[in-house]
Design an enzyme around this catalytic site. Structure first.
Site, mmCIF file in Angstrom:
data_model
loop_
_atom_site.group_PDB
_atom_site.id
_atom_site.type_symbol
_atom_site.label_atom_id
_atom_site.label_comp_id
_atom_site.label_asym_id
_atom_site.label_seq_id
_atom_site.Cartn_x
_atom_site.Cartn_y
_atom_site.Cartn_z
ATOM 1 C CG HIS A 1 38.767 8.532 -12.650
ATOM 2 N ND1 HIS A 1 39.973 8.873 -12.873
ATOM 3 C CD2 HIS A 1 38.658 8.626 -11.210
ATOM 4 C CE1 HIS A 1 41.134 8.603 -11.469
ATOM 5 N NE2 HIS A 1 39.812 9.172 -10.905
ATOM 6 C CE LYS B 1 32.927 12.328 -2.404
ATOM 7 N NZ LYS B 1 32.666 11.817 -0.634
#
Length: 919
Positions: A149, A581
């Site tokens: 990531h 999120k």
């Protein structure tokens, strides 16, 4: 260094030394005038942070005046100087952790929190006996999984330079140096910093997946291959002291990887990349084993005429093909020559690796790593037979453990793809095979029925005579490559297939159908399923439904037979990033907790063992924070001896770049898993006291507040785009994956990593706290005496304490005075004032409520070391933020000078180093 309390002075000495040497480099490389400018900025920034309220405005204006007047080249020098100081500060602080550990051990203090010795003492005090401990060890699995990531902004060259500096600091700390040696060491530190200054911070090109693979392999070379076997030996000694008997641990700690197998949103992960990942991993494993066997041969020149070797060792020596007259009386060396030859043949066969030292004899390749370990065991038994077991401890036993843990494949590589891609490929296969013309139009029950029928029979859908889309060909090619890896390296090399955005039973069955096409699932009674099918639940809605989805799967005969084929163990992955999120910090954490509790009950009812895989990031907004506390905060029964979790981005370097700290972090994972399994599994769940209802209400309020701001505020996307460096982060060459899943700027399509990363850069860190204050305020309005309840939850519930403590750290890093200056990058004054005022009000109330709940006078009152670290960093962060804002303003106004863009990227690097867990 007689008093542990005096250790902080040694940290200050290290920081001053590194700062002085960096200053010397700056004077020499940037020149006296630019050095004077950099030093002036530093001193002014320090004065600003120390100024009283009435003076701060004038000092800030003075600092702004200096920074705004810099040329592009001067801006770059200031950014690089302040960034590198933060890098050096990180090195000194990490080194200080090790110093404190050694001092505590020498002082005879109790074992550190998170150590196995401490947890074993707690188990003993709680009456947990040896039988329960032994049973747990037999069924345990702890597996950190490295991912690529993109939050690690440092180049590998920079990381290598910093490792060298850390080693020099350690030598300075541990050795009694003569004045001349001290001078020589400081010169080496100076040359290391000089090299660092002249090493480019930024990559000129985007990373390829193979580059990410190689970057991750450095941690195996520097830490895992040596430290994991040492950790096993250390844990066995600790357990022996606890139980009073010798303990031989099973291979409960194993490494995993996504790098080269995670193709969710990454079109660059192909079948060729998957093969390259496994082969690169294997080459490193073989290189390590061959080197250790070579060194072992030099350490065992034992003469047969002086000891009584076992017949098995004699046979191994005789079969070695080593006919050197100089080694005829040295059976161990001859046996190791034969082992080396066979292992070299295995390396050539499996991954094309040719060792730098050619074998002395020809050898037949090993069929598996178990064969190699068996040969090494023959050597160990023979040494023990003539009273020389101590000779196995230095190298042979660690090598045997390494072979057991890492095999020939080094780390288990997971496969991952999005459920939507699977659905498209399955629909195409069904349509072209004439089974169903429009699979996508089917309702869920119809999909499940159709897939179950296809999975029951032996017929394959794919035909080489038909034309398939590029997506379908690519997916099937990946799976065919995985099947080839299994045939070459064994099933341990690829064990898990993860389904991103899984929300239905058909998502699980579709993967089964694809595995069947390449022979990784063979129907029959019983069926043979070669991989664990692992659903990843990510959004708030999916987390709420995950228990129901898995219950439906367990009720399906097809799926039950698969479970039986996999020892009735089902892994579930939980996504921390996208849930945050989607719903904000508080709601995401509670949704994850509720999901786990639901899964525990569903799995208990169906007689299936649950293994959770936590998709945690580095930042609190993506599930980060102290791993020990996070594991203990899980619902009772959810750990159950097995734990997998991702290690992502910059957290990999912070945890594992240093070998000793890496070993301690791995031990903490094992110890926390043990404690959560045996001490906390039977703990009365405190949510039964009504705290679950409190959290339900808080979560609902927080969700509404977060969604109102992020998804329902007109223009919020524009605010985010203009007041954070999101677009510029997307241009950084820090990963192979695109920043968004789809083209465009919808929050829903943006990846969670750049979302969190961007808010950290502008010092808002919104994903780590927004919505908390609104939730508490609304709940207290309905429960005027409720603050006492929230305090009790903080004191008595590990989950709530972990949530609040992590938020404490995030709020301490948040600075709305900095954020307000980023907001000036947005021309729409009304939008700017609307959003910023709401963020500011929420933050002020969040701090106030957090302090009321914890009883602290200020943020981080219970973590003085972190508080001091932040105070040390802030004067270096402020100028970086100011320059980043100014460079963003110029760049967005049309300044096309490459130095401007480079300055923005350098400032991102520096702020990331200063904030540490920001991505």
């Amino acid at each position: 260094m007689n008093d542990i309390a005096d250790l902080d002075s040694e940290l200050r000495d290290d920081v001053r030394l590194l700062g002085r040497l960096l200053g010397r480099v700056l004077q020499e490389r940037a020149g006296a005038s630019d050095y004077a400018l950099i030093e002036s900025v530093r001193q002014t920034a320090v004065r600003f942070r120390r100024a009283q309220a009435g003076e701060a405005g004038a000092v800030r204006a003075e600092l702004a005046g200096v920074l705004d007047g810099l040329s592009r080249r001067q801006s770059l020098d200031v950014v690089r100087a302040f960034s590198y100081f933060l890098h050096l500060l990180n090195i000194a602080e990490d080194r200080h952790q090790k110093r404190k550990r050694r001092a505590q051990a020498r002082a005879g203090l109790p074992p550190r929190e998170g150590s196995l010795a401490r947890v074993l003492a707690q188990l003993k005090a709680a009456g947990v006996g040896t039988p329960a401990l032994t049973a747990w060890l037999e069924g345990a699995l702890v597996s950190p999984v490295l991912t690529a990531h993109p939050t690690e902004v440092k180049r590998k060259s920079t990381l290598d330079c910093e490792r060298g500096l850390a080693r020099l600091l350690e030598r300075r700390d541990r050795e009694q140096l003569l004045p001349s040696e001290q001078e020589e060491l400081e010169h080496e530190l100076y040359t290391g910093i000089l090299t660092l200054w002249q090493t480019a911070m930024l990559r000129l090109t985007k990373l390829r997946v193979v580059d990410e693979i190689d970057n991750a392999l450095a941690y195996y070379r520097d830490t895992f291959l040596e430290q994991i076997p040492r950790l096993y030996a250390e844990m066995e000694r600790t357990l022996a002291q606890h139980t009073g008997a010798e303990v031989q641990l099973p291979a409960l700690l194993r490494m995993g990887s996504w790098i080269g197998g995670d193709r969710d949103g990454n079109p660059f992960v192909t079948a060729e990349v998957l093969r390259a990942a496994i082969e690169r991993q294997a080459r490193l494993a073989f290189a390590h084993y061959l080197e250790q066997i070579h060194l072992l041969g030099g350490e065992l020149p034992i003469a047969a005429r002086l000891v009584n070797i076992t017949p098995e060792l004699g046979a191994l020596a005789a079969a070695s093909g080593d006919d050197s007259p100089f080694r005829q009386d040295e059976p161990y060396r001859r046996a190791l020559t034969g082992i080396y030859a066979r292992l070299a043949a295995s390396a050539r066969l499996l991954c094309g690796y040719a060792p730098p030292r050619e074998p002395h004899a020809a050898g037949e390749a090993y069929a598996s790593s178990a064969e190699l370990r068996a040969a090494l065991e023959v050597i160990a038994r023979s040494l023990a037979n003539h009273g020389s077991a101590a000779l196995t401890e230095r190298r042979l036993r660690p090598l045997m453990r390494a072979v057991e843990v890492f095999g020939f494949h080094l780390a288990a590589l997971d496969l991952r793809q999005n459920a939507a891609v699977h659905a498209r490929v399955v629909a195409e296969l069904l349509r072209l095979a004439g089974v169903h013309a429009d699979y996508a139009a089917l309702a869920e029950p119809e999909r499940v029925a159709l897939l179950a029928r296809e999975l029951a029979g032996a017929r394959l859908l794919y035909s080489r005579h038909l034309q398939y889309s590029e997506t379908a060909q690519g997916e099937l090619a990946i799976l065919q490559a995985a099947a080839e890896v299994h045939s070459r390296f064994g099933a341990a090399a690829i064990q898990n297939y993860i389904i991103s955005n899984c929300d239905s039973v058909s998502d699980l069955l579709e993967v089964g159908l694809l595995l069947k096409e390449v022979g990784l699932l063979v129907p029959g009674e019983p069926p043979r399923l070669a991989l664990n099918i692992v659903p990843l639940f990510e959004t708030i809605a999916d987390l709420d439904r995950c228990g129901a989805v898995m219950s439906q799967a367990f009720e399906l005969p097809t799926y039950r037979r698969w479970l039986d084929a996999r020892a009735r163990v089902q892994e579930i992955m939980l996504g921390y990033s996208d849930s945050n999120k989607d719903g904000g910090y508080l709601t995401a954490n509670w949704a994850l907790y509720r999901a786990e509790a639901s899964l525990v009950e569903v799995f208990r009812r169906h007689g299936v063992r649950l293994r959770l895989f936590h998709g945690r990031g580095g930042s609190v907004g993506r599930g980060g924070g102290p791993a020990y506390e996070a594991i203990l905060a899980q619902p009772p029964g959810s750990v159950d001896g097995m734990l997998r979790l991702t290690e992502q981005g910059e957290t990999i370097a912070s945890k594992y770049a240093d070998a000793l700290l890496g070993r301690e972090n791995l031990e903490t994972l094992v110890a926390a898993t043990l404690e959560a399994s045996l001490l906390h599994a039977q703990r009365a769940d405190l949510v039964a006291q009504g705290w679950a209802e409190v959290m339900d209400a808080l979560s609902a309020h927080a969700f509404r507040a977060y969604r109102r701001l992020v998804y329902e505020t007109p223009g919020f996307v524009d605010y985010f785009r203009m007041t954070t460096p999101i677009a510029e982060i997307a241009d950084l060459n820090i990963g192979s994956r695109p920043a968004a899943r789809k083209a465009g700027w919808r929050i829903e399509d943006l990846r969670a990593i750049p979302w969190v990363f961007s808010w950290a850069q502008c010092r808002v860190l919104l994903p780590g706290w927004y919505g908390f204050a609104s939730a508490v305020e609304a709940w207290l309005a309905a429960h005027p005496q409720g603050m006492d309840t929230l305090r009790q939850m903080y004191q008595g519930w590990p989950f709530f304490r972990s949530v609040v403590s992590n938020m404490d750290m995030v709020l301490a890093k948040t600075d709305l005075s900095i954020a307000s200056r980023y907001a000036e990058l947005l021309d729409d004054v009304a939008l700017r004032e609307n959003v910023l005022s709401r963020i500011g009000a929420e933050m002020d109330k969040s701090v106030r409520y957090l302090l009321q709940i914890t009883g602290q006078p200020v943020l981080l009152a219970d973590n003085p070391a972190l508080a001091q670290s932040l105070r040390n960093r802030v004067p270096y962060l402020d100028p970086l933020n100011h320059l980043q804002i100014e460079l963003l303003r110029r760049y967005r106004a049309g300044d096309t000078d490459p130095l401007t863009r480079r300055g923005i990227h350098l400032s991102i690097n520096g702020l990331t180093a200063g904030l540490r867990n920001s991505g």
